[in-house]
Write a protein that holds these residues in place. Sequence first.
Motif, mmCIF file in Angstrom:
data_model
loop_
_atom_site.group_PDB
_atom_site.id
_atom_site.type_symbol
_atom_site.label_atom_id
_atom_site.label_comp_id
_atom_site.label_asym_id
_atom_site.label_seq_id
_atom_site.Cartn_x
_atom_site.Cartn_y
_atom_site.Cartn_z
ATOM 1 N N SER A 183 -18.221 24.188 116.383
ATOM 2 C CA SER A 183 -16.805 24.104 116.851
ATOM 3 C C SER A 183 -16.711 23.877 118.417
ATOM 4 N N GLU A 229 -19.463 37.393 115.479
ATOM 5 C CA GLU A 229 -19.787 37.993 114.036
ATOM 6 C C GLU A 229 -20.492 39.146 113.800
ATOM 7 N N THR A 255 -19.385 30.799 124.706
ATOM 8 C CA THR A 255 -18.923 31.045 123.334
ATOM 9 C C THR A 255 -19.816 31.677 122.516
ATOM 10 N N ASP A 256 -19.227 32.128 121.416
ATOM 11 C CA ASP A 256 -20.040 32.689 120.401
ATOM 12 C C ASP A 256 -19.346 33.017 119.314
ATOM 13 N N SER A 257 -19.773 33.046 118.180
ATOM 14 C CA SER A 257 -19.146 33.477 116.960
ATOM 15 C C SER A 257 -18.513 35.169 116.965
ATOM 16 N N LYS A 272 -14.487 33.143 121.425
ATOM 17 C CA LYS A 272 -14.935 33.443 120.107
ATOM 18 C C LYS A 272 -14.855 32.049 119.445
ATOM 19 N N SER A 273 -16.051 31.512 119.214
ATOM 20 C CA SER A 273 -15.880 30.129 118.574
ATOM 21 C C SER A 273 -17.551 29.869 117.937
ATOM 22 N N ASP A 274 -17.647 29.431 116.789
ATOM 23 C CA ASP A 274 -19.005 29.112 116.302
ATOM 24 C C ASP A 274 -19.413 27.792 117.050
#
Length: 284
Positions: free
Chosen positions: A196, A174, A170-172, A191-193
């Motif tokens: 979360s 951004e 997972t990774d933001s 895609k996830s901060d």
Amino acid sequence: MLSNKQKKQLLKKKRKQNKTSTESDYIQKMLQDRDLFSDYPQVKFLINNVIESDHLIKSGLLPQDLPELLLPDDIQDQIFKKINSQFEKDDPKGDQLWNRLTDALPKLDKRLRCFRDYLEDQYGMWAYISAPFIKSLADYIGSNSVLEVMAGNGYISKGLQDAGVTVYPTDSLEWVTENQTGKHQVTKVEKSDAVSAIKKYQNQVRYVIMSWSPDKSTIDSDVLEAVRASDQKIELIVIGEKNGATDSMKFWDQAHFIKPESAKKLNEHHQPFDLIKDQVYLID
């Protein structure tokens, strides 16, 4: 002479200000240096390691461990002795070769020190992740599942997946529009901060991996807090430079380091090769 701290500060400044050469330029110059220093095994060894690592990553494989990419302290003495053994004292060809080799040394030294920059720019690999390291990490994780936060392009997750480990990368994401780095994903990254992602996967994993969290952000501290707040027993595997180039001071102050012998074993295949002395830390 610059201190190690000054060298590190200079390296960080250069990493922000300068881009490394393009692939063809950087590797081509390394190949030329290998020919130029073919009579000097210690130098050729370093160059060969760089070229081989680049070849493996380009081929979609994880590279091997790297030695410390520093020229021998006595390299000029080696060159002097070698030339004296090949040429008569007044032979201008000896002087010409001496000038050619010694003039090339500072440029080669800089290229070796900038190999990490090249990997970042060319492949989006920030922490240097080798195949032997991933093998030892997979052995440590065993049959457990793992969540990787801030996975970047997914080199760690891809390596673990290939080793049969269940991984949730997972990774933001951004940062992907900021530079070319985000165009090199080697596995699908959700895609996830980070916080979360921990809340989502905390009941499915035994470990959370966090590699090279930025030193200017306290998201790493939020990750640590989320891990500790979980009802599940989760261990945090961190790759970074303590009180250095990665992770916030707040995080390092709050971290509780565990299993030093296990961490030492993991670090057998995660040795520094430049001024960044990142290591593996096990934290709860």
